[in-house]
Design a protein around this motif. Structure first.
Motif, PDB file in Angstrom:
ATOM      1  N   UNK A   1       0.790  -1.223   0.000  1.00 29.07           N
ATOM      2  CA  UNK A   1       0.000   0.000   0.000  1.00 29.07           C
ATOM      3  C   UNK A   1       0.818   1.267   0.000  1.00 29.07           C
ATOM      4  N   UNK A   2       2.143   1.149   0.007  1.00 28.45           N
ATOM      5  CA  UNK A   2       2.992   2.346   0.064  1.00 28.45           C
ATOM      6  C   UNK A   2       3.708   2.629  -1.256  1.00 28.45           C
ATOM      7  N   UNK A   3       3.597   1.709  -2.231  1.00 26.92           N
ATOM      8  CA  UNK A   3       4.354   1.863  -3.488  1.00 26.92           C
ATOM      9  C   UNK A   3       3.444   2.043  -4.695  1.00 26.92           C
ATOM     10  N   UNK A   4       2.132   2.240  -4.472  1.00 30.26           N
ATOM     11  CA  UNK A   4       1.205   2.322  -5.599  1.00 30.26           C
ATOM     12  C   UNK A   4       1.519   3.488  -6.530  1.00 30.26           C
ATOM     13  N   UNK A   5       1.887   4.630  -5.980  1.00 33.42           N
ATOM     14  CA  UNK A   5       2.163   5.800  -6.815  1.00 33.42           C
ATOM     15  C   UNK A   5       3.343   5.549  -7.754  1.00 33.42           C
TER      16      UNK A   5
ATOM     17  N   UNK B   1      -5.115   2.675  -5.837  1.00 36.37           N
ATOM     18  CA  UNK B   1      -4.688   4.012  -5.398  1.00 36.37           C
ATOM     19  C   UNK B   1      -5.893   4.805  -4.906  1.00 36.37           C
ATOM     20  N   UNK B   2      -7.021   4.677  -5.600  1.00 40.41           N
ATOM     21  CA  UNK B   2      -8.224   5.374  -5.170  1.00 40.41           C
ATOM     22  C   UNK B   2      -8.711   4.909  -3.803  1.00 40.41           C
ATOM     23  N   UNK B   3      -8.630   3.564  -3.572  1.00 39.75           N
ATOM     24  CA  UNK B   3      -9.041   3.038  -2.272  1.00 39.75           C
ATOM     25  C   UNK B   3      -8.127   3.557  -1.165  1.00 39.75           C
ATOM     26  N   UNK B   4      -6.822   3.550  -1.433  1.00 39.89           N
ATOM     27  CA  UNK B   4      -5.867   4.062  -0.444  1.00 39.89           C
ATOM     28  C   UNK B   4      -6.135   5.537  -0.166  1.00 39.89           C
ATOM     29  N   UNK B   5      -6.412   6.306  -1.223  1.00 37.70           N
ATOM     30  CA  UNK B   5      -6.685   7.722  -1.032  1.00 37.70           C
ATOM     31  C   UNK B   5      -7.970   7.942  -0.236  1.00 37.70           C
ATOM     32  N   UNK B   6      -8.987   7.110  -0.485  1.00 38.76           N
ATOM     33  CA  UNK B   6     -10.224   7.231   0.281  1.00 38.76           C
ATOM     34  C   UNK B   6      -9.981   6.920   1.759  1.00 38.76           C
ATOM     35  N   UNK B   7      -9.169   5.899   2.026  1.00 40.09           N
ATOM     36  CA  UNK B   7      -8.845   5.574   3.411  1.00 40.09           C
ATOM     37  C   UNK B   7      -8.110   6.731   4.076  1.00 40.09           C
ATOM     38  N   UNK B   8      -7.152   7.300   3.350  1.00 40.81           N
ATOM     39  CA  UNK B   8      -6.413   8.437   3.894  1.00 40.81           C
ATOM     40  C   UNK B   8      -7.332   9.632   4.119  1.00 40.81           C
ATOM     41  N   UNK B   9      -8.234   9.866   3.191  1.00 40.14           N
ATOM     42  CA  UNK B   9      -9.181  10.978   3.354  1.00 40.14           C
ATOM     43  C   UNK B   9     -10.092  10.754   4.561  1.00 40.14           C
ATOM     44  N   UNK B  10     -10.519   9.482   4.756  1.00 42.18           N
ATOM     45  CA  UNK B  10     -11.359   9.190   5.912  1.00 42.18           C
ATOM     46  C   UNK B  10     -10.611   9.452   7.215  1.00 42.18           C
ATOM     47  N   UNK B  11      -9.340   9.055   7.235  1.00 41.44           N
ATOM     48  CA  UNK B  11      -8.541   9.299   8.429  1.00 41.44           C
ATOM     49  C   UNK B  11      -8.354  10.798   8.678  1.00 41.44           C
ATOM     50  N   UNK B  12      -8.161  11.537   7.586  1.00 45.09           N
ATOM     51  CA  UNK B  12      -8.008  12.984   7.725  1.00 45.09           C
ATOM     52  C   UNK B  12      -9.290  13.612   8.256  1.00 45.09           C
TER      53      UNK B  12
END
Length: 429
Positions: free
Chosen positions: A241-245, A337-348
């Protein structure tokens, strides 16, 4: 009446009807010698202009008026030879024909009448060059045909119920491929149709093969892209989950490489496929009959040309399949990447909510202190007023009155601040 009716025509009716008659066969009668060249253009955009310039230069040398620049066909009898010129999308053909008393060998071909300086101007642009001798009578009435070719692998057949064709489809020492056509019992104008079909087979064969170098150049690039895509897919499976970009950037680069490869080769592969169909169509028109001991033209092409065309088709299919695989991997990775971004947005958002709650509690505490502070100052001011009134005898007990004013002032300040917050809240809503 005819004038009135012709005025009713669609603007394209006459040009479209004339298209069927725009490229007539040469009228040939054995014995004849024919030289044929196909001149490649400078690209599809300016091919017509360049080809018309070449034809105009040749006509100017012989003092002949050049044709209009919007034409695609030209025929003229120059006396010593006749010329038929045809313009195609990527090339133009020049067919020079000369009647002779005999046509037993490939000496003194009509290309010899063409000025050397004009031929030198074609340097690097001739893709097809062929000589044809049209003889009267069957093969048994002439010297052995093998003596006219440098290669022993010949293709020959009886064609069109009255002719014979023989060639090795190889470039000889003089730079021309060679064809021997025997007029056994061909009808009028049949010889011209046969010669044109044979020359078209040779021309379209070379144009079809023009896609083979592109296919061969594409294979190493496709291998490299496939290897890198496999590595990226394995990395995607093992990703934490850290190398998707980084993976997304790599796959996007692969997509750009395969897109460039497709832009470079797609037209060429499609053109090769179309030319190969024309070759097969012209061979079918020959209506071949086997001559014992040698392969027919159809068999020769099936064994020599078809594998090259299969290579082009295979590379084109592989190129398209690889593009689809890259697109699928790109979509999958973008989803991750979209799922990871959604998770990060939820945490934010959760962090922002917690921070907002803390700010609210802090604000409430500050508001409590504000009520006390404001009340303190207001009571202080009232105290000065009450004490002044006591001096004048207006208030009997100043301390009691100040004590009564404290809760009233505090309550009033609190209500005032609350109403202010309500109005601000309604204004933001």
């Amino acid at each position: 009446m005819s004038f009135v009716f012709s005025s009713l025509n669609h603007p394209q009716r006459v040009p479209l009807a004339a298209e069927l008659h725009s490229r007539p066969f040469l009228k040939l009668r054995a014995p004849e010698r024919i030289s044929h060249i196909a001149v490649f253009g400078h690209g599809r955009n300016n091919n017509a202009q360049a080809q018309h310039d070449l034809l105009a230069a040749l006509c100017a040398h012989f003092g002949v008026a050049a044709p209009a620049r919007d034409g695609g066909f030209f025929y003229h009898d120059f006396g010593r030879f006749r010329l038929k010129w045809e313009l195609h999308s990527e090339f133009a053909t020049y067919t020079f024909a000369e009647r002779t008393e005999e046509a037993e060998d490939f000496e003194r071909m009509p290309i010899g009448h063409i000025p050397q300086e004009w031929l030198l101007s074609l340097k690097g642009r001739i893709l097809v060059a062929a000589h044809v001798i049209l003889r009267k009578g069957g093969a048994g009435e002439h010297a052995p045909v093998q003596d006219l070719f440098e290669h022993v692998s010949l293709a020959a057949s009886s064609v069109m119920q009255g002719g014979e064709v023989c060639s090795d489809f190889a470039i000889q020492a003089d730079g021309f491929s060679r064809f021997v056509i025997n007029d056994v019992r061909m009808r009028e104008q049949q010889a011209g149709r046969l010669v044109q079909r044979v020359l078209e087979i040779e021309t379209y064969r070379m144009m079809a093969l023009y896609g083979l170098p592109a296919a061969q150049r594409a294979v190493p690039e496709l291998n490299a892209v496939e290897k890198e895509l496999a590595e990226a897919t394995e990395a995607l499976l093992a990703s934490d989950g850290t190398t998707e970009q980084a993976l997304l950037q790599k796959i996007t680069h692969l997509a750009a490489r395969i897109e460039k490869l497709s832009l470079d080769n797609s037209y060429r592969f499609a053109a090769s496929k179309a030319y190969f169909k024309l070759v097969n169509a012209r061979i079918d028109e020959l209506r071949e009959t086997r001559i014992e001991g040698v392969p027919t033209v159809a068999e020769f092409m099936e064994r020599r040309l078809a594998p090259a065309m299969s290579t082009c088709e295979a590379v084109a299919a592989r190129q398209e399949a690889l593009a689809r695989r890259i697109a699928n991997s790109n979509d999958l990775l973008r989803t991750r990447v979209g799922i990871v971004q959604e998770t990060q947005n939820r945490q934010i958002l959760q962090s922002l909510n917690a921070r907002a709650a803390q700010q609210l509690r802090l604000q409430q505490a500050v508001e409590g202190l504000s009520v006390a502070a404001i009340s303190y100052y207001v009571v202080g001011l009232l105290g000065y007023s009450i004490k002044g009134a006591k001096v004048f005898g207006l208030v009997p007990n100043a301390d009691a009155l100040i004590g009564i004013a404290v809760p009233l002032v505090a309550g009033g300040v609190w209500l005032t601040l609350r109403n202010m917050h309500k109005r601000l809240h309604r204004g933001h809503a």
